[in-house]
Design an enzyme around this catalytic site. Structure first.
Site, PDB file in Angstrom:
ATOM      1  N   GLU A 141     -14.475  -4.143  13.550  1.00  0.00           N
ATOM      2  CA  GLU A 141     -15.122  -2.885  13.141  1.00  0.00           C
ATOM      3  C   GLU A 141     -16.607  -2.918  13.504  1.00  0.00           C
ATOM      4  O   GLU A 141     -17.193  -1.889  13.838  1.00  0.00           O
ATOM      5  CB  GLU A 141     -14.933  -2.655  11.632  1.00  0.00           C
ATOM      6  N   LYS A 149     -12.102   8.124   2.758  1.00  0.00           N
ATOM      7  CA  LYS A 149     -10.648   8.269   2.956  1.00  0.00           C
ATOM      8  C   LYS A 149      -9.918   7.282   2.074  1.00  0.00           C
ATOM      9  O   LYS A 149     -10.145   6.064   2.169  1.00  0.00           O
ATOM     10  CB  LYS A 149     -10.292   8.018   4.421  1.00  0.00           C
ATOM     11  N   GLU A 166     -11.783  13.833  15.176  1.00  0.00           N
ATOM     12  CA  GLU A 166     -11.938  12.392  15.009  1.00  0.00           C
ATOM     13  C   GLU A 166     -13.272  11.950  15.597  1.00  0.00           C
ATOM     14  O   GLU A 166     -13.653  12.376  16.682  1.00  0.00           O
ATOM     15  CB  GLU A 166     -10.781  11.629  15.674  1.00  0.00           C
ATOM     16  N   LYS A 202       0.859  -1.194   0.000  1.00  0.00           N
ATOM     17  CA  LYS A 202       0.000   0.000   0.000  1.00  0.00           C
ATOM     18  C   LYS A 202       0.894   1.244   0.000  1.00  0.00           C
ATOM     19  O   LYS A 202       1.072   1.903   1.025  1.00  0.00           O
ATOM     20  CB  LYS A 202      -0.899  -0.053   1.252  1.00  0.00           C
TER      21      LYS A 202
HETATM   22  N1  LIG Z   1     -11.372   4.352   5.678  1.00  0.00           N
HETATM   23  C1  LIG Z   1     -10.645   3.478   5.071  1.00  0.00           C
HETATM   24  O1  LIG Z   1     -10.314   3.673   3.944  1.00  0.00           O
HETATM   25  C2  LIG Z   1     -10.222   2.214   5.775  1.00  0.00           C
HETATM   26  C3  LIG Z   1     -10.988   1.683   6.798  1.00  0.00           C
HETATM   27  C4  LIG Z   1     -10.595   0.475   7.362  1.00  0.00           C
HETATM   28  C5  LIG Z   1      -9.446  -0.159   6.912  1.00  0.00           C
HETATM   29  N2  LIG Z   1      -8.713   0.403   5.931  1.00  0.00           N
HETATM   30  C6  LIG Z   1      -7.486  -0.246   5.440  1.00  0.00           C
HETATM   31  O2  LIG Z   1      -7.805  -1.545   5.002  1.00  0.00           O
HETATM   32  C7  LIG Z   1      -6.642  -2.355   5.128  1.00  0.00           C
HETATM   33  C8  LIG Z   1      -7.018  -3.695   5.725  1.00  0.00           C
HETATM   34  O3  LIG Z   1      -7.977  -4.307   4.934  1.00  0.00           O
HETATM   35  P1  LIG Z   1      -8.150  -5.892   4.922  1.00  0.00           P
HETATM   36  O4  LIG Z   1      -8.128  -6.390   6.295  1.00  0.00           O
HETATM   37  O5  LIG Z   1      -9.308  -6.162   4.057  1.00  0.00           O
HETATM   38  O6  LIG Z   1      -6.759  -6.390   4.298  1.00  0.00           O
HETATM   39  P2  LIG Z   1      -6.333  -6.935   2.858  1.00  0.00           P
HETATM   40  O7  LIG Z   1      -6.880  -6.102   1.784  1.00  0.00           O
HETATM   41  O8  LIG Z   1      -4.850  -7.068   2.916  1.00  0.00           O
HETATM   42  O9  LIG Z   1      -7.001  -8.392   2.795  1.00  0.00           O
HETATM   43  C9  LIG Z   1      -6.579  -9.388   3.692  1.00  0.00           C
HETATM   44  C10 LIG Z   1      -6.114 -10.653   2.963  1.00  0.00           C
HETATM   45  O10 LIG Z   1      -7.254 -11.347   2.455  1.00  0.00           O
HETATM   46  C11 LIG Z   1      -7.081 -11.673   1.074  1.00  0.00           C
HETATM   47  N3  LIG Z   1      -8.415 -11.702   0.512  1.00  0.00           N
HETATM   48  C12 LIG Z   1      -9.210 -10.658   0.190  1.00  0.00           C
HETATM   49  N4  LIG Z   1     -10.428 -11.081  -0.148  1.00  0.00           N
HETATM   50  C13 LIG Z   1     -10.421 -12.433  -0.062  1.00  0.00           C
HETATM   51  C14 LIG Z   1     -11.405 -13.449  -0.263  1.00  0.00           C
HETATM   52  N5  LIG Z   1     -12.661 -13.146  -0.576  1.00  0.00           N
HETATM   53  N6  LIG Z   1     -11.044 -14.744  -0.085  1.00  0.00           N
HETATM   54  C15 LIG Z   1      -9.778 -15.044   0.311  1.00  0.00           C
HETATM   55  N7  LIG Z   1      -8.816 -14.128   0.539  1.00  0.00           N
HETATM   56  C16 LIG Z   1      -9.133 -12.840   0.350  1.00  0.00           C
HETATM   57  C17 LIG Z   1      -6.155 -10.603   0.556  1.00  0.00           C
HETATM   58  O11 LIG Z   1      -5.454 -11.031  -0.580  1.00  0.00           O
HETATM   59  C18 LIG Z   1      -5.216 -10.378   1.756  1.00  0.00           C
HETATM   60  O12 LIG Z   1      -4.193 -11.331   1.751  1.00  0.00           O
HETATM   61  C19 LIG Z   1      -5.646  -1.589   5.946  1.00  0.00           C
HETATM   62  O13 LIG Z   1      -4.631  -1.087   5.120  1.00  0.00           O
HETATM   63  C20 LIG Z   1      -6.473  -0.459   6.513  1.00  0.00           C
HETATM   64  O14 LIG Z   1      -5.715   0.716   6.737  1.00  0.00           O
HETATM   65  C21 LIG Z   1      -9.090   1.566   5.353  1.00  0.00           C
HETATM   66 ZN   LIG Z   2     -10.699   0.615  10.581  1.00  0.00          ZN
END
Ligand SMILES: NC(=O)c1ccc[n+]([C@@H]2O[C@H](COP(=O)([O-])OP(=O)(O)OC[C@H]3O[C@@H](n4cnc5c(N)ncnc54)[C@H](O)[C@@H]3O)[C@@H](O)[C@H]2O)c1
Ligand SMILES: [Zn+2]
Length: 371
Positions: free
Chosen positions: A191, A149, A247, A83
């Protein structure tokens, strides 16, 4: 030499920051995907996903899109470490190589990492093109997809480089969750718990009793959390382009969580980092005279039962976490609960010594639980 004239001129831009977002929740979403893309009517659709999601779902989504629009899949490396701006540059090169224009659309297919990468890219290419989110993790379905965001990390700071952009459409299909591991599902529950703890304690009980492998239960959770989010936004307007840096309750646990995620990248899920953060920050609220200790312990126990307080590695200790958070002149802002079930959180800075006290308390709590 003549006189030097100076003049002060001020003017203002009028910005319309209202935007309607189409959000659909339900299984078998290919038909709605075409309907919503039809409203956007792009000249080409760029489906951005990570390698894992590409293997599972890219062809299926691309086939659907191709029924009506030219489609191209752009794949990036998975995980928090991708990222960053290097990935954004690689994506933009591929976008232009495949004739992306200002009328093209980005479809972010994946977890929160892809959502942020693709969302940020869509916000800067041609100063903004159409964006659709198809989140495939529970975390992204509950949290990042319906948000404005969009950011990537700098070498040292999480979400440090970003923008505000509302997606044009979001499609949440619980069927994607079938291939997601238990730990990733639980990350999403963090969440959900955040909203429950601030807005609806009954819902927390539902989370404690739910079957995390039941698509029906998951769909109920998604629908409820989106509803709680909308309720929150409607009661606190001016949620984006917020120059005051206030926040809100969506940020509970996140000031600490962001630091925990950066200390050992890819070690904790986002949801686990936020869960640890929620307990530390609840204790801060207690030190500041708001929430009672019994409620802090209740939050701790709920997150423990939800298996979200994932054991921290040797890289974590309270002094290090505090120093990372208070690096240089940084004055971190926290969203703090004042009591359980009360959505009126407070937004405040906290002296470093108060933070350190809370962090030390939390780490000793974890140590006690281990023995
Ligand atoms: N406001 C915002 O924009 C906001 C809010 C919350 C989190 N985030 C960000 O989101 C990120 C975390 O997101 P996450 O937990 O989804 O992580 P991620 O996107 O890394 O996904 C987690 C893992 O799951 C895998 N994966 C995704 N979908 C799948 C599926 N359907 N089946 C099997 N594997 C799958 C991905 O390849 C990855 O290895 C952080 O960087 C965080 O900062 C942003
Ligand atoms: Zn979050």
């Amino acid at each position: 030499m003549g006189n030097v004239h100076t003049s002060d001129v001020s003017f203002s831009f009028r910005i319309n920051n209202q935007k309607e977002v189409q959000l659909h929740i339900g299984i078998n979403s290919s038909k709605i995907l075409l309907t919503l893309l039809g409203e956007i009517n792009p000249d080409k659709v760029f489906i951005i996903c990570d390698r894992n999601v590409a293997r599972l779902y890219a062809d299926q989504v691309s086939e659907t899109v191709s029924k009506k629009f030219p489609a191209h899949i752009i794949i990036h490396s998975p995980g928090e470490t991708s990222k960053n701006l290097v990935t954004i540059r690689e994506i933009s090169e591929e976008f232009f190589l495949h004739e992306g224009t200002s009328n093209s659309a980005v479809v972010a297919l994946g977890g929160g990492v892809t959502g942020n990468i693709a969302g940020f890219f869509a916000s800067i290419v041609f100063r903004g093109i159409k964006l659709m989110h198809i989140p495939t993790t529970l975390l992204a379905q509950l949290d990042s997809a319906a948000d404005v965001k969009q950011s990537v990390n700098s070498t040292t700071f999480k979400n440090a480089i970003g923008s505000y952009k509302a997606p044009d459409a979001v499609i949440i299909d619980p069927l994607f969750l079938k291939t997601l591991g238990d730990r990733e599902i639980r990350a999403g529950l963090s969440e959900a718990a955040k909203h429950g703890l601030a807005q609806d304690l009954e819902f927390v009980n539902y989370l404690l009793a739910c079957d995390i492998r039941s698509l029906d239960d998951l769909q109920k959770i998604i629908t409820k959390v989106i509803k709680l989010k909308i309720e929150h936004w409607e009661s606190t307007p001016a949620i984006w382009n917020d120059s005051l840096k206030t926040e809100r309750l969506t940020h509970l646990g996140h000031t600490t969580g962001k630091i925990l995620e950066m200390i050992d990248r890819n070690y904790l899920t986002h949801g686990e980092a936020i869960a640890h953060g929620m307990v530390i920050e609840a204790y801060i609220s207690h030190i500041l005279g708001h929430i009672d200790l019994g409620s802090v312990m209740k939050i701790y126990e709920i997150l423990l039962v939800l298996e979200l307080l994932y054991p921290l590695s040797d890289k974590y200790n309270p002094d290090y976490v505090t120093n990372q958070l208070y690096h240089g002149n940084n004055k971190p802002i926290f969203a703090l609960l004042v009591e359980l079930g009360n959505p009126q959180t407070i937004s405040t800075t906290v002296p470093k010594k108060v933070y350190l006290r809370a962090a030390r308390w939390y780490f000793s709590q974890l140590l006690m639980a281990k023995h």
